[in-house]
Design a protein around this motif. Structure first.
Motif, PDB file in Angstrom:
ATOM      1  N   LYS A   1      -8.301  -4.010 -27.585  1.00  0.00           N
ATOM      2  CA  LYS A   1      -7.968  -2.851 -26.753  1.00  0.00           C
ATOM      3  C   LYS A   1      -9.046  -1.794 -26.920  1.00  0.00           C
ATOM      4  CE  LYS A   1      -2.902  -3.219 -27.099  1.00  0.00           C
ATOM      5  NZ  LYS A   1      -1.674  -2.520 -27.558  1.00  0.00           N
ATOM      6  N   PRO A   2      -9.383  -1.046 -25.873  1.00  0.00           N
ATOM      7  CA  PRO A   2      -8.950  -1.235 -24.484  1.00  0.00           C
ATOM      8  C   PRO A   2      -9.605  -2.470 -23.890  1.00  0.00           C
ATOM      9  CG  PRO A   2     -10.608   0.472 -24.602  1.00  0.00           C
ATOM     10  CD  PRO A   2     -10.305   0.092 -26.028  1.00  0.00           C
TER      11      PRO A   2
ATOM     12  N   ILE B   1       1.401  -0.602 -20.741  1.00  0.00           N
ATOM     13  CA  ILE B   1       0.663  -1.870 -20.823  1.00  0.00           C
ATOM     14  C   ILE B   1       1.520  -3.014 -20.313  1.00  0.00           C
ATOM     15  CG2 ILE B   1      -0.309  -3.557 -22.433  1.00  0.00           C
ATOM     16  CD1 ILE B   1      -1.450  -1.294 -24.039  1.00  0.00           C
TER      17      ILE B   1
END
Length: 232
Positions: free
Chosen positions: A108-109, A21
């Motif tokens: 997230k995602p 990430i």
């Protein structure tokens, strides 16, 4: 100033314990023209924050020091927008984030386009007029150079003007050794205290106050035969 020049002067701090990430966001925002700082844990994030980012993207679910704890520490000194990244969707988690000082959160995602739009929106409406903070974090110890304050775990340490001047000088030159005479020379305004030996007494008092406040280890190191330095 055109849009590209403005972006190049804008610094983002990206904090997440997932390397993928961090790499993705670094690449995305750098590609958008921003300067990007990165960190993979809370203590590193606090050190990176000394560079005064204009906005912070902060993961909630980090081990040891989670995003809430990091946000609370940052909010003691910084006013820039903080956007949480979280996999938690419960209202209580969102509320905890806002109470910690976050400005927004993205689940997230997430879509890069959505996160990018949120970041740009916060930067566009950032109207805080306060001067950027100039802060150094050393574990639980924080030095705010503009406010001329020192705190340990959030509690203020009561330094005299001269004591703070010495702390500021040494900490801004962390790792460098300075003779007592050099400190006396560089930290001006001694007035009646013309003898460089008074530096030794001031440092003794600084250490005593920091120790009483719970700062450990002692951030000022004596280099025998040479002088003093702030531990880097």
């Amino acid at each position: 100033m055109d849009e590209q020049e403005r972006k190049q002067q804008t610094t983002l701090l990206v904090v997440d314990d997932e390397p993928g990430i961090v790499e993705m966001l670094d690449e995305y925002f750098s590609g958008q023209g921003f300067r990007v700082l990165t960190a993979s844990d809370g203590p590193t994030a606090l050190k990176r924050a000394e560079q005064n980012p204009d906005l912070i993207v902060l993961d909630v679910g980090m081990p040891l020091m989670d995003g809430y704890a990091v946000c609370r520490r940052l909010r003691e000194h910084l006013t820039c927008p903080i956007v949480f990244l979280t996999a938690r969707v419960e209202d209580v988690d969102a509320l905890e984030g806002f109470e910690a000082g976050a400005d927004d959160y993205v689940l997230k995602p997430f879509s890069l386009a959505v996160l990018g739009a949120r970041v740009r929106a916060h930067l566009a409406r950032e109207t805080r007029q306060q001067a950027k903070a100039e802060v150094r974090f050393d574990g639980d110890l924080a030095i705010d150079y503009r406010a001329r304050t020192v705190t340990v775990a959030g509690a203020a340490v009561d330094f005299t003007r001269r004591e703070f001047d010495i702390v500021a000088f040494l900490s801004k030159h962390a790792g460098q050794v300075f003779e007592r005479e050099r400190i006396h020379e560089r930290v001006g305004g001694w007035e009646s205290e013309s003898d460089p030996q008074v530096v030794t007494e001031h440092i003794r008092r600084i250490r005593k106050k920091l120790a009483a406040a719970g700062a450990a280890p002692d951030p000022i190191e004596t280099v025998w035969g040479m002088g003093y330095k702030w531990r880097a």
